[in-house]
Design an enzyme around this catalytic site. Structure first.
Site, short mmCIF file in Angstrom:
data_model
loop_
_atom_site.label_atom_id
_atom_site.label_comp_id
_atom_site.label_asym_id
_atom_site.label_seq_id
_atom_site.Cartn_x
_atom_site.Cartn_y
_atom_site.Cartn_z
N ASP A 12 45.58 42.65 38.27
CA ASP A 12 44.36 43.37 38.50
C ASP A 12 44.54 44.41 39.57
OD1 ASP A 12 41.78 44.01 38.61
OD2 ASP A 12 41.12 42.23 39.61
N ASN A 30 43.08 47.45 40.33
CA ASN A 30 42.03 47.86 41.01
C ASN A 30 41.08 46.86 41.67
OD1 ASN A 30 40.85 46.82 38.77
ND2 ASN A 30 40.04 48.80 37.92
N ASP A 60 38.91 44.38 40.40
CA ASP A 60 37.78 44.36 39.92
C ASP A 60 37.47 43.00 39.33
OD1 ASP A 60 38.94 44.76 37.69
OD2 ASP A 60 37.90 46.32 36.97
N GLU A 115 46.68 47.19 32.15
CA GLU A 115 47.09 46.22 33.58
C GLU A 115 47.61 45.32 32.92
OE1 GLU A 115 43.60 46.81 36.74
OE2 GLU A 115 42.90 45.88 35.00
N ASP A 168 40.26 38.21 24.02
CA ASP A 168 39.31 39.05 24.34
C ASP A 168 37.86 38.63 23.60
OD1 ASP A 168 37.15 40.55 25.51
OD2 ASP A 168 37.99 42.51 24.65
N THR A 201 38.32 43.92 28.18
CA THR A 201 38.86 43.47 29.34
C THR A 201 39.14 41.96 29.40
OG1 THR A 201 37.00 43.28 30.71
CG2 THR A 201 38.21 45.33 30.90
N GLU A 261 39.57 33.78 29.60
CA GLU A 261 40.21 34.53 28.60
C GLU A 261 41.75 34.85 28.96
OE1 GLU A 261 36.41 37.28 27.10
OE2 GLU A 261 37.53 38.10 28.78
N HIS A 307 78.18 20.50 60.39
CA HIS A 307 79.15 21.05 61.17
C HIS A 307 78.63 22.24 62.21
CE1 HIS A 307 82.29 24.29 62.12
NE2 HIS A 307 82.84 23.26 62.74
N ASN A 308 78.73 21.95 63.09
CA ASN A 308 78.07 22.96 64.49
C ASN A 308 76.87 23.25 64.27
OD1 ASN A 308 80.69 23.12 65.71
ND2 ASN A 308 80.96 25.40 65.22
N GLU A 326 76.30 17.68 64.91
CA GLU A 326 77.55 17.95 65.91
C GLU A 326 76.98 18.50 67.25
OE1 GLU A 326 82.04 19.65 66.09
OE2 GLU A 326 80.70 20.40 64.58
N ASP A 361 78.43 20.57 70.57
CA ASP A 361 79.38 20.82 71.26
C ASP A 361 78.91 21.23 72.80
OD1 ASP A 361 81.63 20.71 69.58
OD2 ASP A 361 81.08 22.76 68.90
N HIS A 379 79.21 27.07 70.76
CA HIS A 379 80.40 27.21 70.33
C HIS A 379 81.36 27.88 71.29
CE1 HIS A 379 83.22 28.10 66.62
NE2 HIS A 379 83.50 26.83 67.22
N GLU A 416 81.29 16.56 71.00
CA GLU A 416 82.45 17.10 71.29
C GLU A 416 82.33 17.76 72.89
OE1 GLU A 416 85.03 17.53 69.36
OE2 GLU A 416 83.86 16.32 68.06
N ASP A 433 74.99 41.38 33.99
CA ASP A 433 75.25 42.57 34.28
C ASP A 433 76.36 43.38 33.72
OD1 ASP A 433 75.19 45.29 35.38
OD2 ASP A 433 74.20 44.90 37.14
#
Length: 793
Positions: free
Chosen positions: A148, A150, A152, A159, A184, A190, A195, A306-307, A336, A338, A351, A385, A739
């Protein structure tokens, strides 16, 4: 169309009314990036837009469905660091699902901050509580708002044509106009409200489902109870309990009360069932905790990170407690830490020897204490660690003890010496520290009754996790012994050894300086390690002869892979009684991941992943741990739990019953655009089915692509796979946009274990790259598994 409760709140709730008026707030990204922006809740109640100033050009900021929760300013790591610039009471954080960065905002007053926090949380709660139909209604409302142009409240055919392109539909103009005219009813030229709903229903008519419905319906109008039972038994393989299930599904999905009373299912009810969790490919019986949780820890795959503190790359990335929050909320059970010496006597986490930022260890522990058991109440492992000096190790022990309190497991269960690792059930609600330890568990149990002088095995302390070239003798003596009795003031003496020359000892030992020595382990910290003592790995025979069940070794991904190839069966047997942790190569500076499946094939329990990085490898990890209540523990197959197992992941030996999987990829529904910026671009979708398991079972096949149709593409193609060890197989369904010029682009995926897959006609509800629902995007498939006769080697 919009869920009525949400609509009511938008017109009556004071917070939501003020949010719809808009407000200037400061958006904060860092200490140096703080900019004023105008934020406003849209009239649909589902999106927040922003502009540089009030009245300026607005653009979408975020959708309510993307928000996980709203945090107070005091709970924001970033805003706490700016407490001198802004009162924390005026700040708040919008936390998103997945890996999207948090949005930190600062309002002009406490009242305005409260309005937005309360309003946003109210909307998040409303969206979370929506059922399947309400979510669809809301999705339609969102599309109506977008179409929509506009604003309205009605849509012209022009649209509608624009909306079809937005929704990934390319349709003949005359056919589209005929659907428009049929919908409609008011003949106003519309479409309004109901609808538009009728137009959508005509647009999404599922001919393939209608045909399936009519195959089992005698009159083509309804499925009687007996007809529905036939369908559940023959096609859905529900077997013995189909009659009870049929009644339950009719009561749940049949929209008409008269249908429920007559125990019949209409076409709408049949479609509702197929699109619901009851018609999902993921077996609902595998969603709650359904496995035996009383076996030793070594018998489970454990969701591991990890880390964990890193939210980006391994060299210059940001360290943040947010990494721990996200990992724990997704069910991770091994994080983990450290830890290094920090300023003012406070250890820091980062790290080491990189440009990654630093955070306080005590903040990490406080975060762990808060979030450890929000998703799972099974044990959490802190993989520590430790690179700290003696003094700051004492601080580590103090923070762990004081902040974690009763959550921390610091003594053996019941004070007894076990003969195997405890189970997840026994360790519920407990946090375990994995790290180096001065004594054995047997000595710990003995020391509870009597105080003993601590004995330091310096070789084990200093060499356990050093690189191979650094694993050398720390002490030399005339008789070549390397274990010494520590004097009462061990730390100062050891520091003296490290900084000065040889110290003569009356007992005949010659203590030599070593330039690369690490600080000696502090007994207070050592005492917090109970069942997870870190030890270096030498060989499987060495481990069997010298190590205990409560000791754990770590392997780089390349070392683990080589061991699988060289001694795969020994690795499997090793992992039946002792824990193994595998971590990514140090060359993965971009925080990329390896495929965890090949390590799981050998029974490795803790395969640590860079959870901040989305992709195939994390899809496989998330797929395995989606089952069993997302508790972070998955029971290994029996042949990976038997200490006498003959299983070799590279060369599985008979007898195994191979299975053939047939996947008929039928159709797709409401697939999202790959590039939302190109309004008129429409995807050309194809479906790829991938199987990951032992090497012989790993395979992938794909359908042809359907040109210019992401809304309701139809493939109708069957793919076939033969699998030797289904207990270890993981399936990934991925939809891509074809693609011909470049690589096919990702649209959505869903990954699950073979053992959690339902047969029959099933919908696969797609997830984004970050693992977020792409509702209502799905693919419709037919799954059939055929078991072959026992095969001989």
């Amino acid at each position: 169309m919009m869920a009525s409760l949400l609509q009511d709140r938008l017109t009556t709730d004071q917070d939501l009314l003020m949010m719809q008026e808009g407000i200037l707030m400061r958006k904060v990204r860092s200490k140096s990036w703080k900019k004023l922006r105008y934020f406003r809740l849209q009239n649909d109640g589902m999106t927040v837009w922003h502009a540089r100033q009030a009245g300026g050009r607005e653009k979408p900021s975020f959708s309510i469905s993307d928000v996980e929760t709203v945090r107070k300013g005091h709970d924001s790591e970033l805003l706490r660091g700016l407490a001198e610039d802004f009162p924390l009471e005026q700040g708040f954080t919008v936390v998103f699902h997945g890996r999207r960065s948090n949005l930190d905002l600062v309002a002009n007053s406490v009242e305005e901050a409260q309005t937005w926090m309360q309003g946003l949380q109210l909307l998040v709660d409303l969206v979370t509580s929506m059922d399947q139909q309400e979510r669809l209604d809301q999705w339609l409302s969102d599309w109506f708002q977008r179409g929509d142009k506009n604003q309205d409240g009605r849509m012209s055919f022009e649209e509608v044509q624009r909306l079809l392109h937005l929704m990934n539909v390319e349709m003949d103009q005359e056919y589209a106009f005929s659907l428009f005219q049929t919908a409609d009813i008011s003949q106003s030229g519309t479409l309004e409200g109901e609808e538009f709903v009728q137009f959508y229903k005509a647009l999404t008519k599922r001919n393939e489902v209608q045909e399936l419905f009519e195959n089992f319906s005698a009159d083509g109008q309804k499925l009687t109870l007996l007809e529905f039972v036939d369908f559940l038994q023959e096609e859905q393989k529900e077997k013995d309990y189909a009659p009870d299930l049929a009644l339950e599904l009719i009561n749940c999905h049949e929209p008409s009360d008269s249908g429920k009373l007559r125990h019949v299912l209409s076409m709408d009810g049949f479609l509702s069932y197929l699109c619901s969790k009851d018609g999902d490919i993921f077996n609902p019986a595998c969603l709650p905790i359904y496995q035996d949780m009383t076996q030793p820890l070594s018998h489970y795959f454990i969701n591991s990170s990890h880390n964990t503190y890193l939210v980006r790359d391994q060299l210059c990335g940001q360290s943040s407690v947010e990494g721990y929050i996200r990992a724990l909320k997704r069910g991770c059970r091994c994080v983990e830490v450290d830890v290094w010496d920090g300023p003012s006597g406070e250890p820091v986490v980062y790290h080491g020897h990189t440009l990654t930022s630093r955070i306080l260890f005590k903040d990490v522990v406080a975060t762990v204490a808060e979030y450890a058991f929000q998703t799972s109440d099974y044990p959490l492992i802190l993989s520590l660690e430790n690179h700290c000096s003696w003094e700051q190790q004492q601080t580590l022990a103090q923070h762990l003890t004081e902040i974690l309190g009763e959550q921390l497991l610091s003594t053996p269960l019941d004070g007894l010496l076990p003969t195997q690792l405890p189970s997840p059930e026994q360790l519920r609600g407990k946090i375990l520290v994995k790290g180096k330890k001065l004594e054995t568990l047997e000595q710990d149990v003995e020391d509870e009754d009597e105080e003993e002088e601590p004995e330091c095995d310096l070789e084990q302390q200093q060499g356990s996790e050093l690189e191979p070239e650094l694993q050398e003798s720390f002490l030399q003596s005339k008789d070549k012994k390397k274990v010494v009795k520590c004097p009462p003031f061990c730390p100062p003496i050891c520091c003296q050894i490290m900084t000065q020359g040889p110290i003569p000892d009356p007992g005949g030992l010659l203590l030599l300086p070593m330039q690369k020595l690490k600080p000696i382990l502090c007994p207070a910290l050592s005492a917090l390690v109970v069942y997870l003592k870190s030890v270096p790995f030498h060989s499987f025979s060495h481990s069997k002869e010298n190590y205990h069940f409560y000791e754990i070794s770590s392997f780089s991904e390349s070392k683990a892979r080589n061991l699988i190839k060289e001694a795969g069966n020994e690795f499997v047997q090793h992992n039946t009684w002792q824990l193994s942790r595998v971590y990514p190569s140090g060359l993965r500076t971009d925080s990329s991941n390896y495929n965890p499946q090949e390590l799981w094939n050998a029974g490795c329990q803790m395969v640590a992943m860079n959870m901040q990085t989305a992709g195939l490898e994390m899809d496989i990890c998330d797929g395995l741990f989606r089952q069993n209540g997302v508790c972070g523990y998955v029971l290994k197959p029996d042949f990976l739990r038997d200490v006498q197992s003959s299983f070799h992941p590279e060369r599985p030996i008979s007898p195994y019953k191979a299975q053939t999987l047939l996947v008929q990829v039928i159709s797709g529904q409401q697939l999202p655009k790959v590039n939302n910026t190109k309004e008129k671009s429409i995807v050309d979708p194809l479906v790829k089915v991938e199987i990951f398991g032992i090497h012989a079972d790993t395979a992938r096949q794909e359908t042809n692509y359907v040109e210019n149709n992401g809304f309701n593409p139809y493939w109708g193609q069957t793919l076939s796979f033969r699998v030797l060890v289904p207990e270890l197989a993981t399936l990934r369904f991925v939809v891509k946009d074809y693609d011909w010029k470049s690589r096919n682009e990702f649209i959505g995926q869903f990954t699950l274990p073979w053992t959690c897959m339902k047969q029959g006609y099933r919908h696969i509800h797609l997830l984004s790259r970050d693992g977020i629902s792409l509702h209502p995007a799905s693919i419709f498939v037919y799954i059939s598994i055929r078991e072959e006769l026992e095969i001989e080697s």
